[in-house]
Design a protein around this motif. Sequence first.
Motif: not given
Length: 457
Positions: A2-3, A5-10, A294, A455
Motif C-alpha cells: 500500500k502506498t 492514497s491507500a496508505l493515507r486511507e488506512d 487491517r 507499508a
Amino acid sequence: MKTGSALREDALAIWEAGVAAVDSARLVRGNLECTTDKLAIAGEEFSLAEVDRVIVVGTGKAGAGMAGAVEECLEPILGDRLSGWVNVPADCVRPLKRIHLYAARPAGVNEPTEEGVAGAQEILKRVRSATERDLVLVLISGGGSALLPAPVSGISLADKQDVTRFLASAGAPIEELNQVRRTLSEIKGGGLARAAKRAKTIVSLIISDVIGDPLDVIASGPTVETYDSSQQALTILEKRTSSERHPPSAVINWLRVSDQQHVSDDPFPSQVRNVLIGTNQVALQAAEQEATARGYRVISAGSKNAGEASEMGVSMMQELFRQRDANAGDNNPVCYLSGGEPTVTLKPSKEPSEEPRKGGRNQELVLAGLAWALEKDLQRIVLLSGGTDGEDGPTDAAGGYVDEEVRQQTIQLKLDPQEYLAMHNSYPFLEETGGLLKTGPTHTNVMDLRVGLVAQP
C-alpha cells in the motif's frame, strides 16, 4: 504494497476508529438506564418515586453529544421533569427538547468569553435551586475550563483571558493552566458541587482530555474537591514569566493579597460522585484493534505522551524511518500509535505588523516530522496527528498528515518547512500542500491521537 492514497486511507480509518470508540453519546448511553420506576446512573439506582427533577448541567466540547444521549435515554420517561443547560462551542449548538445547548464561545476560540460567564451564572442558578428530591447530573469534558468562566470577585473576564493567553503562549501544560484557573474561579475546583449542595445526589459523567486522567484537572474540576492556594498559582506564573512575556499584573496583585486557600469553609458535599467514562487509552485501544484488523503489526507508545509538539513530530518520524529500514525485507506493515497531548511554546512576534500565525499542535507536529525528512524521502510512510475533538488550535482543522505526496508538493512549491515552523504557521503550509486533516466537531475530546504507518516493501 500500500502506498499513496491507500496508505493515507488506512491511517485515517485507524484514527477514526479511535475517535468512534470515545463517541460521547455512546459513552453516556452505556452509563444511563431509565425505566418507569427507576433511574440508574453509572450503576447507582434511584427510585423515580423519590425524585422530582433531574437537573442536567455541563461544559465541554463533548457536551452536545453527551446532552443528546441524556435526552434520548431519559426524556421519554421523565418528560418535563428533565431540564438542563450545557455550555458548548458555538458550532456544537443544536436544538434539544429539554436541555439547552448554549454557545459559550465561538468555534476555534478556546478562551473564556462574556457569553461563557453568562452561561456559567445560569448553571449556578439552576443547581442552587436543587432540593433533596432533585438529582443533579453533570456532563464534563475537555475544553470545559474555557467554556465555564466565573471569575472571583476582583478579577475581570479580561484578566482571565489575559492569564489564559499568557500560560498557553508560554507552553504551560494543562495541569498548570487549570490550577491557576481554579484559583481564580467561583465554579471550578468544586465550586459547582458546592452550589448544588442541597441536591439528593450529584453525579458527574466525565470524559478526560488530560494525561493520567486527574479529575481535578479535567475542565478544572467543577465537581472535585481541591486544595489550591494563591501561592501555588503565583509560583506557576512566576515560573512561566520571561523577559519577553509577563502575566497580567491584576492577577498577580490579586493572588498576592489573597493568602487563604481557594476552598470554602463549608464541608464539601458528601453526595458527589465523579465517574470517568472516556479516556485516551480507550481510543488508543480501538485504534490498535482497527490497525490489527487491517494487517498491521502495532507498536504503541501509550496514552501519556507530552512535550513540545515539534520535538514529538521529529521523534515519531525517526521511529517510522527506523521501522522502514529495519523491515526492508519484511512483509509485515507497521502501525505506530501514540496518544496524549503535546504543547507549543510560541515565540513572540518580532514586529506588531507581522501577519497572524495560524496552526495547532497536531499540525506543528506533522510539519516538524516533514521538515526532518524533507531531504530524505517518505516512500511507504505516512504520519497523521489529530485532535479527537476535531479542533486543533484556533483553526478549522483537526490536525494534519504528511507523506511522500505532501513532500513532493513541498519541493514543487519551493516551500521551506523550517520557515513556517519558526513562526508556528503550520496551517497555511499544510493547506497549500494538501496535508490538512478536517473532520468538523466530533462531539468528544480525549486529547490527541497519532497514527504512523510503514507499508510493506
